[in-house]
Write a protein that holds these residues in place. Structure first.
Motif, PDB file in Angstrom:
ATOM      1  N   PRO A 115      52.954  31.091  13.439  1.00  0.00           N
ATOM      2  CA  PRO A 115      51.602  31.206  14.005  1.00  0.00           C
ATOM      3  C   PRO A 115      50.875  32.508  13.678  1.00  0.00           C
ATOM      4  O   PRO A 115      49.661  32.513  13.504  1.00  0.00           O
ATOM      5  N   GLU A 116      51.609  33.607  13.579  1.00  0.00           N
ATOM      6  CA  GLU A 116      50.950  34.881  13.286  1.00  0.00           C
ATOM      7  C   GLU A 116      50.524  35.008  11.831  1.00  0.00           C
ATOM      8  O   GLU A 116      49.839  35.977  11.459  1.00  0.00           O
ATOM      9  N   GLU A 117      50.897  34.037  10.988  1.00  0.00           N
ATOM     10  CA  GLU A 117      50.536  34.076   9.571  1.00  0.00           C
ATOM     11  C   GLU A 117      49.768  32.839   9.108  1.00  0.00           C
ATOM     12  O   GLU A 117      49.299  32.803   7.972  1.00  0.00           O
ATOM     13  N   ALA A 118      49.632  31.808   9.943  1.00  0.00           N
ATOM     14  CA  ALA A 118      48.945  30.564   9.556  1.00  0.00           C
ATOM     15  C   ALA A 118      47.497  30.620  10.042  1.00  0.00           C
ATOM     16  O   ALA A 118      47.233  30.882  11.214  1.00  0.00           O
ATOM     17  N   LEU A 119      46.559  30.346   9.146  1.00  0.00           N
ATOM     18  CA  LEU A 119      45.145  30.558   9.440  1.00  0.00           C
ATOM     19  C   LEU A 119      44.659  29.748  10.628  1.00  0.00           C
ATOM     20  O   LEU A 119      43.887  30.245  11.452  1.00  0.00           O
ATOM     21  N   ALA A 120      45.070  28.483  10.743  1.00  0.00           N
ATOM     22  CA  ALA A 120      44.587  27.650  11.842  1.00  0.00           C
ATOM     23  C   ALA A 120      44.957  28.248  13.194  1.00  0.00           C
ATOM     24  O   ALA A 120      44.126  28.297  14.126  1.00  0.00           O
ATOM     25  N   TYR A 121      46.186  28.714  13.324  1.00  0.00           N
ATOM     26  CA  TYR A 121      46.629  29.312  14.589  1.00  0.00           C
ATOM     27  C   TYR A 121      45.957  30.662  14.837  1.00  0.00           C
ATOM     28  O   TYR A 121      45.589  30.993  15.971  1.00  0.00           O
ATOM     29  N   ILE A 122      45.812  31.432  13.781  1.00  0.00           N
ATOM     30  CA  ILE A 122      45.170  32.747  13.909  1.00  0.00           C
ATOM     31  C   ILE A 122      43.742  32.598  14.413  1.00  0.00           C
ATOM     32  O   ILE A 122      43.300  33.324  15.318  1.00  0.00           O
ATOM     33  N   LEU A 123      42.996  31.648  13.838  1.00  0.00           N
ATOM     34  CA  LEU A 123      41.624  31.422  14.279  1.00  0.00           C
ATOM     35  C   LEU A 123      41.575  30.928  15.727  1.00  0.00           C
ATOM     36  O   LEU A 123      40.718  31.361  16.519  1.00  0.00           O
ATOM     37  N   ALA A 124      42.496  30.023  16.082  1.00  0.00           N
ATOM     38  CA  ALA A 124      42.526  29.519  17.455  1.00  0.00           C
ATOM     39  C   ALA A 124      42.805  30.651  18.439  1.00  0.00           C
ATOM     40  O   ALA A 124      42.136  30.764  19.484  1.00  0.00           O
ATOM     41  N   ASP A 125      43.761  31.514  18.128  1.00  0.00           N
ATOM     42  CA  ASP A 125      44.097  32.623  19.020  1.00  0.00           C
ATOM     43  C   ASP A 125      43.016  33.703  19.022  1.00  0.00           C
ATOM     44  O   ASP A 125      42.952  34.512  19.964  1.00  0.00           O
ATOM     45  N   ALA A 126      42.187  33.718  17.975  1.00  0.00           N
ATOM     46  CA  ALA A 126      41.077  34.683  17.914  1.00  0.00           C
ATOM     47  C   ALA A 126      39.841  34.173  18.649  1.00  0.00           C
ATOM     48  O   ALA A 126      38.817  34.862  18.678  1.00  0.00           O
ATOM     49  N   GLY A 127      39.912  32.975  19.231  1.00  0.00           N
ATOM     50  CA  GLY A 127      38.804  32.472  20.041  1.00  0.00           C
ATOM     51  C   GLY A 127      37.999  31.357  19.421  1.00  0.00           C
ATOM     52  O   GLY A 127      36.951  30.980  19.958  1.00  0.00           O
ATOM     53  N   TYR A 128      38.460  30.798  18.302  1.00  0.00           N
ATOM     54  CA  TYR A 128      37.716  29.733  17.628  1.00  0.00           C
ATOM     55  C   TYR A 128      38.218  28.350  18.038  1.00  0.00           C
ATOM     56  O   TYR A 128      39.399  28.156  18.347  1.00  0.00           O
ATOM     57  N   ASP A 129      37.315  27.400  18.021  1.00  0.00           N
ATOM     58  CA  ASP A 129      37.618  25.978  18.154  1.00  0.00           C
ATOM     59  C   ASP A 129      37.842  25.478  16.725  1.00  0.00           C
ATOM     60  O   ASP A 129      36.900  25.403  15.933  1.00  0.00           O
ATOM     61  N   VAL A 130      39.083  25.155  16.389  1.00  0.00           N
ATOM     62  CA  VAL A 130      39.478  24.935  14.998  1.00  0.00           C
ATOM     63  C   VAL A 130      39.561  23.445  14.675  1.00  0.00           C
ATOM     64  O   VAL A 130      40.245  22.683  15.362  1.00  0.00           O
ATOM     65  N   TRP A 131      38.881  23.048  13.590  1.00  0.00           N
ATOM     66  CA  TRP A 131      38.888  21.663  13.131  1.00  0.00           C
ATOM     67  C   TRP A 131      39.446  21.613  11.718  1.00  0.00           C
ATOM     68  O   TRP A 131      38.965  22.317  10.820  1.00  0.00           O
ATOM     69  N   LEU A 132      40.460  20.769  11.522  1.00  0.00           N
ATOM     70  CA  LEU A 132      41.121  20.619  10.227  1.00  0.00           C
ATOM     71  C   LEU A 132      40.742  19.277   9.618  1.00  0.00           C
ATOM     72  O   LEU A 132      41.017  18.220  10.185  1.00  0.00           O
ATOM     73  N   SER A 133      40.130  19.324   8.451  1.00  0.00           N
ATOM     74  CA  SER A 133      39.652  18.112   7.790  1.00  0.00           C
ATOM     75  C   SER A 133      40.757  17.436   6.988  1.00  0.00           C
ATOM     76  O   SER A 133      41.747  18.062   6.600  1.00  0.00           O
TER      77      SER A 133
END
Length: 417
Positions: A115-133
């Motif tokens: 999680p500390e190196e995967a972009l989707a998790y990093i963005l989610a933990d940084a406060g983003y609502d993350v959508w993966l296409s």
């Protein structure tokens, strides 16, 4: 002699493509081996996650996940995966991050790391609502309102259609679900190609983008190298023969890939070096950043399938050294475009702010081609060369230190908009 040599190479390649395009019907069995690096990080064994879907992987790491379905204007049914918030829990007015995958990839490629190196998790933990296409034809988007993926007609598209239909439909769905007025867009390789093409064809979507981060951006391939690019001169011949064989899809994810990942790509396997070198041949060298602990998981999910035309389209780009629509041949082009040559995409219509992220040893997004793209973009706000001597095409999603080298800069870029 030259013709014979070319014919032999093409025939061998076609047989190989046919072999990997046929989904295996056999049930592959294996026994789990001892855990090592994964066990030290709280995961059960080296083969953890091989048979899990993207939503299952996200859930296993303790993140919330949702599955959404989107139907495009031309009838393809796409599956999207959402991480609505990080481990800290939900909050109001979360900015929306939209992540678009690379060629032969899927939503899983943004979570193939801790999680500390995967972009989707990093963005989610940084406060983003993350959508993966997931664009048409990959593991999660193999449905249509009328067409059957077992039939050739389902696969008669290239990334032109993804840019024209898939990405706009997905972005519209995200905005409708969240109520946001725009998304923070991340594209990796083909995820950048479809972005630039979409803006050329549908410039109104510039207003729906806060800022775009383009990792390993591909609009020009004149300087690209590697085994795939060596086949570019024969792309039309390969495409015709595969269609005659009834092959519309290449490199699907299946049980055979799971078996190969577990048996041959494990860090403890005597054959693991073959897996490593195969990836270097595709994306360029960078032995330091290859995440060997995650290699079985990566290989079991990627490649995730693509149409013959999608892959052929990139070969055409190499041959023409232009950013253009799919080449159907002279007669086909007259039927589709009313002209003998495929039209060029117009990069001056990409008015949304764009940041480019590129590596020094990326064989597919060569620095010279990225520089040409940068010069054509009217609103380039960041031109970021990853500060490492070796950083290749695949490192942008899977590198051990991807966060340190790339994602921290993406967060900085997003925070400015």
């Amino acid at each position: 002699m030259r013709g014979t040599e070319m014919g032999l190479k093409t025939s061998v390649f076609l047989l190989a493509l046919w072999a990997v395009s046929v989904p295996t019907q056999e049930s592959w069995a294996w026994s789990h081996k001892r855990g090592s690096a994964h066990a030290r990080r709280g995961l059960p064994n080296d083969h953890w996650g091989i048979n899990m879907t993207t939503p299952e992987l996200i859930d296993a790491f303790g993140y919330p996940v949702e599955i959404h379905h989107v139907t495009t204007e031309d009838g393809y049914i796409l599956e999207m995966h959402r991480i609505p918030h990080g481990k800290a829990g939900p909050s109001e007015n979360r900015p929306v991050a939209y992540l678009e995958h690379c060629l032969l990839c899927s939503s899983s490629d943004y979570i193939m790391n801790y999680p500390e190196e995967a972009l989707a998790y990093i963005l989610a933990d940084a406060g983003y609502d993350v959508w993966l296409s997931n664009m048409r034809g990959n593991t999660y988007s193999r449905n249509h309102t009328t067409l059957d993926p077992e039939k050739l007609d389902f696969w008669k598209y290239s990334w032109d259609e993804m840019a024209l239909y898939d990405v706009p439909a997905s972005i519209d769905h995200v905005l409708k679900e969240t109520g946001a007025d725009g998304v923070y867009y991340v594209g990796w390789s083909m995820g950048t190609t479809v972005f630039f093409a979409m803006m050329s064809e549908k410039p109104e979507y510039n207003d729906k983008i806060k800022v775009m981060a383009g990792m390993a951006p591909v609009a020009y391939l004149g300087n690209a190298i590697g085994p795939i690019m060596e086949l570019a001169p024969y792309v039309m011949e390969v495409e015709v023969v595969l269609q005659l064989l009834g092959v519309g899809e290449l490199f699907p994810s299946n049980e055979l890939m799971d078996y190969l990942a577990e048996e041959y790509c494990d860090v403890n396997s005597t054959y693991s070096q073959i897996c490593y070198n195969f990836l270097f041949l595709l994306g360029g060298p960078d032995a330091d950043e290859l995440h060997k602990d995650f290699l079985p998981l990566i290989i079991s999910h990627t490649p995730a399938g693509a149409s013959v035309n999608t892959i052929a389209h990139y070969g055409q780009m190499k041959n023409s050294n232009n950013f253009c629509k799919f080449d159907y041949g002279e007669l086909g082009n007259i039927m589709h475009y009313g002209r003998r040559e495929p039209p060029l995409y117009n990069l001056t219509k990409v008015t949304a702010p764009v940041g480019l992220f590129w590596g020094n040893t990326d064989w597919l997004a060569d620095p010279a081609d990225v520089a040409r793209l940068a010069a054509d973009l009217p609103n380039l706000v960041l031109d970021y060369n990853v500060p490492k001597e070796e950083f290749n095409h695949l490192d942008f999603g899977w590198a051990i230190h991807a966060n340190e080298y790339v994602y921290t800069k993406i967060l900085e870029l997003f925070s400015a908009y």
